[in-house]
Design a protein around this motif. Structure first.
Motif, PDB file in Angstrom:
ATOM      1  N   GLY A  67     -28.054  40.314  44.780  1.00 21.60           N
ATOM      2  CA  GLY A  67     -27.892  39.310  43.729  1.00 21.60           C
ATOM      3  C   GLY A  67     -27.243  39.879  42.484  1.00 21.60           C
ATOM      4  N   SER A  68     -27.701  41.052  42.042  1.00 24.49           N
ATOM      5  CA  SER A  68     -27.130  41.649  40.829  1.00 24.49           C
ATOM      6  C   SER A  68     -25.684  42.091  41.053  1.00 24.49           C
ATOM      7  CB  SER A  68     -27.981  42.835  40.384  1.00 24.49           C
ATOM      8  OG  SER A  68     -27.964  43.872  41.349  1.00 24.49           O
ATOM      9  N   LEU A  69     -25.362  42.553  42.267  1.00 26.28           N
ATOM     10  CA  LEU A  69     -23.995  42.997  42.550  1.00 26.28           C
ATOM     11  C   LEU A  69     -23.027  41.818  42.610  1.00 26.28           C
ATOM     12  CD1 LEU A  69     -24.623  45.777  45.225  1.00 26.28           C
ATOM     13  CD2 LEU A  69     -24.010  46.067  42.812  1.00 26.28           C
ATOM     14  N   ILE A  70     -23.473  40.688  43.142  1.00 23.76           N
ATOM     15  CA  ILE A  70     -22.624  39.489  43.141  1.00 23.76           C
ATOM     16  C   ILE A  70     -22.273  39.111  41.709  1.00 23.76           C
ATOM     17  CG2 ILE A  70     -22.601  37.005  43.583  1.00 23.76           C
ATOM     18  CD1 ILE A  70     -24.193  37.518  46.116  1.00 23.76           C
ATOM     19  N   ALA A  71     -23.282  39.119  40.832  1.00 17.54           N
ATOM     20  CA  ALA A  71     -23.028  38.777  39.431  1.00 17.54           C
ATOM     21  C   ALA A  71     -22.065  39.776  38.794  1.00 17.54           C
ATOM     22  CB  ALA A  71     -24.345  38.741  38.666  1.00 17.54           C
ATOM     23  N   ALA A  72     -22.266  41.056  39.075  1.00 16.35           N
ATOM     24  CA  ALA A  72     -21.406  42.083  38.483  1.00 16.35           C
ATOM     25  C   ALA A  72     -19.964  41.927  38.933  1.00 16.35           C
ATOM     26  CB  ALA A  72     -21.942  43.468  38.842  1.00 16.35           C
ATOM     27  N   PRO A  80     -32.345  37.661  35.734  1.00 15.89           N
ATOM     28  CA  PRO A  80     -33.443  37.752  36.707  1.00 15.89           C
ATOM     29  C   PRO A  80     -34.641  36.929  36.264  1.00 15.89           C
ATOM     30  CG  PRO A  80     -33.362  39.737  35.378  1.00 15.89           C
ATOM     31  CD  PRO A  80     -32.208  38.882  34.917  1.00 15.89           C
ATOM     32  N   LEU A  81     -35.186  36.153  37.182  1.00 18.74           N
ATOM     33  CA  LEU A  81     -36.303  35.264  36.885  1.00 18.74           C
ATOM     34  C   LEU A  81     -37.343  35.379  37.996  1.00 18.74           C
ATOM     35  CD1 LEU A  81     -34.043  32.186  36.096  1.00 18.74           C
ATOM     36  CD2 LEU A  81     -35.241  33.537  34.360  1.00 18.74           C
ATOM     37  N   SER A  82     -38.548  34.952  37.696  1.00 21.67           N
ATOM     38  CA  SER A  82     -39.600  34.914  38.701  1.00 21.67           C
ATOM     39  C   SER A  82     -40.134  33.496  38.813  1.00 21.67           C
ATOM     40  CB  SER A  82     -40.741  35.864  38.335  1.00 21.67           C
ATOM     41  OG  SER A  82     -41.832  35.694  39.229  1.00 21.67           O
ATOM     42  N   ALA A  83     -40.300  33.034  40.047  1.00 21.07           N
ATOM     43  CA  ALA A  83     -40.787  31.667  40.254  1.00 21.07           C
ATOM     44  C   ALA A  83     -42.177  31.470  39.683  1.00 21.07           C
ATOM     45  CB  ALA A  83     -40.778  31.340  41.747  1.00 21.07           C
ATOM     46  N   GLU A 106     -16.275  30.743  29.315  1.00 21.80           N
ATOM     47  CA  GLU A 106     -16.940  31.835  30.023  1.00 21.80           C
ATOM     48  C   GLU A 106     -17.363  31.395  31.420  1.00 21.80           C
ATOM     49  OE1 GLU A 106     -20.202  33.429  27.858  1.00 21.80           O
ATOM     50  OE2 GLU A 106     -19.115  33.540  25.963  1.00 21.80           O
ATOM     51  N   ILE A 107     -17.553  32.351  32.312  1.00 22.16           N
ATOM     52  CA  ILE A 107     -18.028  32.029  33.652  1.00 22.16           C
ATOM     53  C   ILE A 107     -19.529  31.756  33.598  1.00 22.16           C
ATOM     54  CG2 ILE A 107     -18.548  34.415  34.320  1.00 22.16           C
ATOM     55  CD1 ILE A 107     -17.435  33.678  37.119  1.00 22.16           C
ATOM     56  N   GLU A 108     -19.981  30.833  34.422  1.00 19.84           N
ATOM     57  CA  GLU A 108     -21.383  30.460  34.424  1.00 19.84           C
ATOM     58  C   GLU A 108     -22.262  31.655  34.816  1.00 19.84           C
ATOM     59  OE1 GLU A 108     -19.029  29.056  36.118  1.00 19.84           O
ATOM     60  OE2 GLU A 108     -18.755  27.034  35.302  1.00 19.84           O
ATOM     61  N   PRO A 109     -23.468  31.777  34.235  1.00 15.86           N
ATOM     62  CA  PRO A 109     -24.354  32.901  34.584  1.00 15.86           C
ATOM     63  C   PRO A 109     -24.881  32.759  36.005  1.00 15.86           C
ATOM     64  CG  PRO A 109     -25.504  31.344  33.170  1.00 15.86           C
ATOM     65  CD  PRO A 109     -24.080  30.887  33.228  1.00 15.86           C
ATOM     66  N   VAL A 110     -25.374  33.861  36.531  1.00 19.06           N
ATOM     67  CA  VAL A 110     -26.029  33.869  37.844  1.00 19.06           C
ATOM     68  C   VAL A 110     -27.532  33.999  37.612  1.00 19.06           C
ATOM     69  CG1 VAL A 110     -26.329  35.111  40.018  1.00 19.06           C
ATOM     70  CG2 VAL A 110     -24.042  34.859  39.027  1.00 19.06           C
ATOM     71  N   LEU A 138     -26.913  29.860  41.373  1.00 17.33           N
ATOM     72  CA  LEU A 138     -28.307  30.129  41.725  1.00 17.33           C
ATOM     73  C   LEU A 138     -28.389  31.053  42.935  1.00 17.33           C
ATOM     74  CD1 LEU A 138     -31.390  29.535  41.556  1.00 17.33           C
ATOM     75  CD2 LEU A 138     -30.966  27.617  43.118  1.00 17.33           C
ATOM     76  N   ILE A 139     -29.201  32.096  42.810  1.00 16.24           N
ATOM     77  CA  ILE A 139     -29.568  32.928  43.959  1.00 16.24           C
ATOM     78  C   ILE A 139     -31.089  32.962  44.017  1.00 16.24           C
ATOM     79  CG2 ILE A 139     -29.451  35.191  45.053  1.00 16.24           C
ATOM     80  CD1 ILE A 139     -26.902  35.763  43.569  1.00 16.24           C
ATOM     81  N   GLY A 140     -31.627  32.484  45.099  1.00 19.16           N
ATOM     82  CA  GLY A 140     -33.063  32.565  45.309  1.00 19.16           C
ATOM     83  C   GLY A 140     -33.371  33.657  46.318  1.00 19.16           C
ATOM     84  N   ALA A 141     -34.497  34.322  46.145  1.00 17.82           N
ATOM     85  CA  ALA A 141     -34.938  35.348  47.091  1.00 17.82           C
ATOM     86  C   ALA A 141     -36.306  34.951  47.629  1.00 17.82           C
ATOM     87  CB  ALA A 141     -35.005  36.714  46.417  1.00 17.82           C
ATOM     88  N   THR A 142     -36.481  35.086  48.934  1.00 13.41           N
ATOM     89  CA  THR A 142     -37.760  34.718  49.532  1.00 13.41           C
ATOM     90  C   THR A 142     -38.030  35.541  50.786  1.00 13.41           C
ATOM     91  OG1 THR A 142     -39.050  32.893  50.502  1.00 13.41           O
ATOM     92  CG2 THR A 142     -36.671  32.851  50.854  1.00 13.41           C
ATOM     93  N   THR A 143     -39.315  35.817  51.008  1.00 13.09           N
ATOM     94  CA  THR A 143     -39.744  36.445  52.256  1.00 13.09           C
ATOM     95  C   THR A 143     -40.236  35.392  53.242  1.00 13.09           C
ATOM     96  OG1 THR A 143     -41.965  36.761  51.320  1.00 13.09           O
ATOM     97  CG2 THR A 143     -40.417  38.596  51.112  1.00 13.09           C
TER      98      THR A 143
END
Length: 377
Positions: A67-72, A80-83, A106-110, A138-143
């Protein structure tokens, strides 16, 4: 004045997993198909338009890093956020900030939401318009399984990308590279032990390697790692180990590996895991991995859940072990989960269907079906 007290941080004070973190997508290990020339991540970076995706996979496979590399690589701000702490008000403020950035060119934030499966329906609904309008990416992360944890409305607006556990050969290369960076050699047996215990988790593998290096340094063997440190004797289980050990139990059962399945069950119980939690996971496994071809195992798993709730430890260990062995040895079939997930994906991306007349079960239809025939008709 600040420069007088400023000291450059010694990189060796950082955890090994942080120092081994890739700095570009092409350095990400184990997911080549996703960031190759035709990969979905490469497409997202090159498109430069707002996007929404969920990275679904077990711990330690690179979700946050990707996720961070896509934004970079998009030259976008990474948020970075937490649900567990994200509120509806926060989502609205993020949307307004994204609109402001767009208005000034500007480009939209991730926005990266960790554990996105923990969002309530209200929080998920608050994401719908910002995602659809592209106020932020939006990038969501889930297990967890996103097709179960997320609402159909949100699923229809996002792309799901599955990240598999890292293969043994990927972990082996990572361990050897990390050891070389630390100017240390490592015995093949130690490497194999780390791979076995890591269970596809790069963060866990590097954590074990770092502890092994620290032990070797204390012994005066800083350049040669010959053993792993003994596990701590204290009883207890943190959240990370909770998920990692549960995953190891499930994967051992899935592989029909009874020896390791019982071993991971024992480790969970000794660490103080709630037997009711384990029993609930067995119920899910019976339906998801054994499936409709051997549905009796679902009854066994439910019996284990009831027994664990009523009997408790230490006797519950015997019941859980019996069911773990039964599920491990049973033939496996994922027909149920594959069928329902495919159907839910289809439903989420199609318009609302009209129920055919013969399936509606209306009073008029029922009466017509069972009305006695008219004489001479």
């Amino acid at each position: 004045m600040d420069e007088l007290f400023h000291q450059e941080l010694d990189p060796h004070r950082l955890p090994l997993a942080v120092r081994m973190r890739p700095t570009s997508l092409d350095q990400v290990r184990g997911h080549t198909a996703l960031h190759g020339a035709d990969g979905v991540l490469t497409r997202i970076v090159k498109a430069q338009t707002p996007f929404a995706l969920v990275l679904a996979g077990p711990p330690g496979v690179g979700k946050t890093t990707i996720g961070s590399l896509i934004a970079a690589e998009r030259r976008a701000t990474f948020i970075p956020l937490s649900a567990t702490t994200l509120g509806v008000k926060d989502i609205k403020e993020l949307a307004l900030d994204g609109q402001r950035r767009r208005n000034v060119g500007e480009i939209e934030p991730v926005c990266f939401i960790d554990e996105i499966h923990r969002l309530s329906r209200t929080q998920q609904d608050a994401l719908l318009k910002p995602v659809e309008e592209g106020y932020f990416s939006l990038i969501g992360a889930t297990t967890e399984n996103p097709y179960v944890a997320l609402s159909p409305a949100l699923l229809s607006r996002i792309e799901v990308v599955r990240l598999a556990p890292l293969a043994d050969e990927v972990l082996r290369a990572l361990i050897l590279d990390a050891a070389a960076m630390e100017e240390a050699s490592i015995d093949d047996e130690v490497t194999a032990a780390i791979i076995s215990h890591a269970n596809g988790d790069a963060r866990s593998a590097l954590g074990m390697l770092q502890r092994a290096i620290e032990v070797a340094n204390n012994r005066g063997q800083s350049h040669h790692i010959t053993s792993l440190p003994s596990p701590p004797e204290s009883v207890g289980i943190d959240q990370s180990s909770h998920y990692e050990m549960t995953s190891a139990l499930i994967k051992s059962m899935r592989a029909s590996d009874a020896t390791h399945a019982i071993d991971w069950l024992a480790r969970l119980l000794v660490a103080g895991e709630d037997p009711r939690f384990i029993a609930r996971r067995l119920v899910i496994f019976a339906a998801e991995d054994v499936g409709p071809d051997n549905l009796a195992t679902l009854l066994y798993a439910n019996a284990a859940l009831t027994s664990a709730e009523k009997i408790g430890m230490p006797e519950a260990r015997i019941i859980l072990a019996a069911v773990v062995l039964r599920l491990t040895e049973a033939p496996k079939s994922r027909r149920a989960i594959d069928a329902i997930d495919a159907a839910m994906r289809n439903v989420a991306t199609t318009q609302r269907a009209t129920v055919p007349e013969h399936l509606r079960g209306t009073i008029a239809h029922i009466e017509a079906r069972y009305r006695p025939p008219i004489d001479g008709g």
